[in-house]
Motif scaffolding. Structure first.
Motif, mmCIF file in Angstrom:
data_model
loop_
_atom_site.group_PDB
_atom_site.id
_atom_site.type_symbol
_atom_site.label_atom_id
_atom_site.label_comp_id
_atom_site.label_asym_id
_atom_site.label_seq_id
_atom_site.Cartn_x
_atom_site.Cartn_y
_atom_site.Cartn_z
ATOM 1 N N THR A 1 0.843 -1.191 0.000
ATOM 2 C CA THR A 1 0.000 0.000 0.000
ATOM 3 C C THR A 1 0.878 1.241 0.000
ATOM 4 N N VAL A 2 0.579 2.151 -0.912
ATOM 5 C CA VAL A 2 1.267 3.446 -0.953
ATOM 6 C C VAL A 2 0.250 4.510 -0.567
ATOM 7 N N GLY A 3 0.535 5.258 0.502
ATOM 8 C CA GLY A 3 -0.425 6.205 1.067
ATOM 9 C C GLY A 3 -0.636 7.436 0.217
ATOM 10 N N ARG A 4 -1.652 8.215 0.583
ATOM 11 C CA ARG A 4 -2.036 9.402 -0.176
ATOM 12 C C ARG A 4 -0.883 10.400 -0.225
ATOM 13 N N TRP A 5 -0.679 10.960 -1.422
ATOM 14 C CA TRP A 5 0.335 11.988 -1.691
ATOM 15 C C TRP A 5 1.760 11.501 -1.444
ATOM 16 N N ARG B 1 3.927 -1.259 3.638
ATOM 17 C CA ARG B 1 3.003 -0.136 3.825
ATOM 18 C C ARG B 1 3.794 1.166 3.848
ATOM 19 N N ILE B 2 3.484 2.044 2.902
ATOM 20 C CA ILE B 2 4.115 3.363 2.830
ATOM 21 C C ILE B 2 3.101 4.386 3.341
ATOM 22 N N ALA C 1 1.294 8.134 4.284
ATOM 23 C CA ALA C 1 0.974 9.293 3.461
ATOM 24 C C ALA C 1 2.098 10.320 3.515
ATOM 25 N N GLU C 2 2.280 11.025 2.400
ATOM 26 C CA GLU C 2 3.156 12.188 2.306
ATOM 27 C C GLU C 2 4.602 11.897 2.695
ATOM 28 N N VAL C 3 5.139 10.784 2.211
ATOM 29 C CA VAL C 3 6.560 10.505 2.393
ATOM 30 C C VAL C 3 7.183 10.238 1.022
ATOM 31 N N LEU C 4 8.504 10.290 0.989
ATOM 32 C CA LEU C 4 9.260 10.046 -0.233
ATOM 33 C C LEU C 4 10.129 8.805 -0.041
ATOM 34 N N HIS D 1 6.947 -7.117 4.199
ATOM 35 C CA HIS D 1 6.241 -7.002 5.482
ATOM 36 C C HIS D 1 6.796 -5.882 6.351
ATOM 37 N N LYS D 2 7.186 -4.769 5.721
ATOM 38 C CA LYS D 2 7.671 -3.615 6.479
ATOM 39 C C LYS D 2 6.621 -2.513 6.450
ATOM 40 N N GLU D 3 6.474 -1.835 7.581
ATOM 41 C CA GLU D 3 5.575 -0.691 7.679
ATOM 42 C C GLU D 3 6.419 0.525 8.010
ATOM 43 N N LEU D 4 6.583 1.403 7.031
ATOM 44 C CA LEU D 4 7.461 2.551 7.205
ATOM 45 C C LEU D 4 6.715 3.699 7.875
ATOM 46 N N SER D 5 7.494 4.593 8.474
ATOM 47 C CA SER D 5 6.894 5.736 9.164
ATOM 48 C C SER D 5 7.481 7.062 8.710
ATOM 49 N N ARG D 6 8.474 7.014 7.807
ATOM 50 C CA ARG D 6 9.120 8.249 7.353
ATOM 51 C C ARG D 6 9.701 8.038 5.965
ATOM 52 N N SER D 7 10.344 9.064 5.441
ATOM 53 C CA SER D 7 10.945 8.998 4.115
ATOM 54 C C SER D 7 12.303 8.303 4.169
#
Length: 542
Positions: A468-472, A514-515, A517-520, A529-535
């Motif tokens: 999943t790639v979050g909004r923006w 999981r990416i 929202a609003e990160v690069l 199976h990684k859930e990122l929290s930042r760019s």
């Protein structure tokens, strides 16, 4: 009667394809919407007289491979069987080990294809050349430039007879600009030299006090043990092609191969390319080249069809009195889907509702403002400003950020109402994928079950199964394509690191990433199976 053998290797190979090869065997990875080896099988099935297709490798016959074989047999109405090696036997060991299966029924010849190549597979032309002048070995060759030829098997031929006079696998110095494509046509006599290599290996490896078969005797390398040894003896010939060809050794090369196959779909499988369907998006045709002048919103009513602003003294670049008056040459209607170039969309994929589909080359910067139902298309501008990029989707910005009132209510409203999606060129969208409003997708592969939420931007990337790639959010990689100005250029052998640093390459999201929202995510590899929290930039996220 003819047969075909596809060498698919095994799980110990394809390490450069990770993390994508964690989920499916590399030969089943989708390239241009279908499993990699389906392109091989389709080409073999079109050869008159083809009776059977054999896959040889040392993968376990798991459920995905079994299902693929069953589906292939039904689709092509040909026996397609998998023969599992007891150990990795090299490019020639499996052919000798299963020689009885290959020769059953008395075929006049059999094709041998490596699974990790992309080609237009001129098998009929090779067969015609073989029947005209029969020899045990016929190799498909193409050309590469002097530097890149060192990464392949190099062939020195007699230009009149096309006999292979000299063959060297990955030479240390320049030998020839003719390289081995990994696609062959063998006569039954070709198995005799393999028998000789097997017997020699058995004699060399057998210990005096250990009677029986040496475990390594069955390993035969076609290139070093057979081609190099028999070159110049009148047994090996080469058929040169100027068609498409590339190796598929890494994820970056798979993305390039997808582009080549999508381009061929226009002639071989036009039904696979996204097009107008009843009740679906309407095709408007191809846009001409854009005019990249910044101009305010025209006072005249907007046309009913998507189009371009014309040049003129009143349309010169200037500062913007209001952010709502942003124009960058091309404008489109609310809730539109713009297809640029060749795009494959699986029938089960859910792409945001669309009003217009425009098929053709990328028109460039695609940002506009509007009235009477026409809305500013500002997703790309947002990504440029949000992530500090100096260009919009590889096209230069033509106004400074200071000229834009970022906090403007009008501009914010424009963002919230913009809903135009732009897919392509060279995009493959897999089964069950969800693509939200305002998504920009270019030079990418989106795999089964992935979700791209509203206004995401995905460029030169592979989005893994169920990710999943979050909004923006913006997911972007750096392509490693051949030099377009050199017709003989090939994909370079990719190395992840140089001087201890990760080299820029395409971005890969593994399975169920999981990416937010609003990160690069730029030039990075994210394991499953990684859930990122930042760019992240230029990193491997373990």
């Amino acid at each position: 009667m003819l047969k075909a053998v596809i060498l698919i290797g095994g799980p110990q190979k394809g390490t450069r394809f990770r993390p994508l090869s964690f989920e499916v065997p590399k030969p089943l990875f989708p390239v241009a919407g279908v499993p990699m080896i389906q392109h091989h099988i389709e080409a073999c099935a079109q050869v008159p007289g083809m009776q059977e297709i054999l896959l040889i490798g040392f993968y376990q016959p798991d459920e995905p491979l079994t299902q693929f074989l069953e589906a292939a047999q039904q689709e092509f109405n040909l026996p397609v069987r998998y023969l599992q090696e007891f150990a990795p036997l090299g490019t020639g060991g499996g052919l000798y080990h299963f020689r009885d299966q290959i020769l059953a029924g008395g075929p006049e010849a059999f094709f041998v294809l490596n699974a990790d190549v992309c080609s237009d597979f001129p098998l009929n032309a090779m067969l015609a050349a073989h029947r005209q002048d029969r020899h045990p070995f016929l190799l498909l060759g193409t050309t590469a430039n002097r530097t890149q030829s060192l990464n392949y098997g190099c062939i020195v031929e007699n230009p009149q007879t096309h006999e292979v006079l000299h063959y060297v696998e990955k030479p240390s110095t320049f030998i020839s600009d003719i390289i081995n494509c990994g696609i062959y046509l063998f006569s039954p006599d070709a198995l005799k030299p393999l028998r000789d290599v097997f017997q020699r290996n058995q004699q060399d490896g057998q210990l005096e006090d250990s009677p029986g078969l040496w475990p390594g005797a069955g390993t035969i390398r076609l290139e070093q043990d057979v081609f190099s040894a028999l070159a110049g003896q009148g047994q090996i010939y080469v058929y040169l092609t100027d068609g498409i060809w590339s190796q598929i050794k890494s994820a970056g090369s798979a993305l390039y191969a997808s582009r080549l196959y999508l381009g061929r779909y226009e002639f071989t499988h036009p039904e696979r390319l996204a097009k107008h369907t009843p009740g679906g998006p309407q095709i408007r045709g191809t846009h001409p080249a854009p005019i990249l002048n910044l101009c305010p919103l025209p006072h005249t009513p907007l046309p009913s069809e998507p189009g371009l602003l014309t040049s003129g003294p009143e349309l010169k670049s200037q500062s913007l009195p209001l952010p709502i008056q942003i124009w960058f040459g091309v404008f489109g209607p609310r809730a539109s889907l713009l297809l640029l170039g060749n795009v494959y969309i699986h029938p089960t994929a859910k792409v945001a509702p669309s009003a217009v589909v425009s098929s053709g080359p990328s028109p460039g910067v695609k940002t506009g403002g509007g009235q009477d139902g026409w809305v500013p298309q500002v997703s790309l501008l947002y990504h440029s400003l949000r992530y500090g990029l100096e260009q919009i989707d590889h096209f230069p910005l033509i106004c400074s950020r200071k000229e834009l009132d970022w906090g403007s209510t009008n501009l914010s409203k424009a963002y919230s109402t913009c809903s135009s999606s732009q897919l392509g060129p060279n995009v493959s969208i897999g089964k069950g994928v969800t693509v939200g409003e305002g998504v920009r997708l270019r030079e990418s592969i989106v795999l089964h079950g992935a979700t791209l939420q509203e206004h995401t931007c995905v460029l030169h990337s592979i989005v893994g199964w169920g990710s999943t790639v979050g909004r923006w959010a913006r997911v972007e990689g750096t392509p490693n394509d051949p030099n377009p100005n050199d017709p003989r250029a090939r994909m370079d052998s990719e190395s992840l690191f140089k001087d201890g640093k990760l080299l820029p390459a395409i971005t890969i999201l593994g399975c169920r990433v999981r990416i937010p929202a609003e990160v690069l995510i730029l030039n990075s590899i994210v394991l499953p199976h990684k859930e990122l929290s930042r760019s992240f930039t230029n990193q491997i996220i373990l």
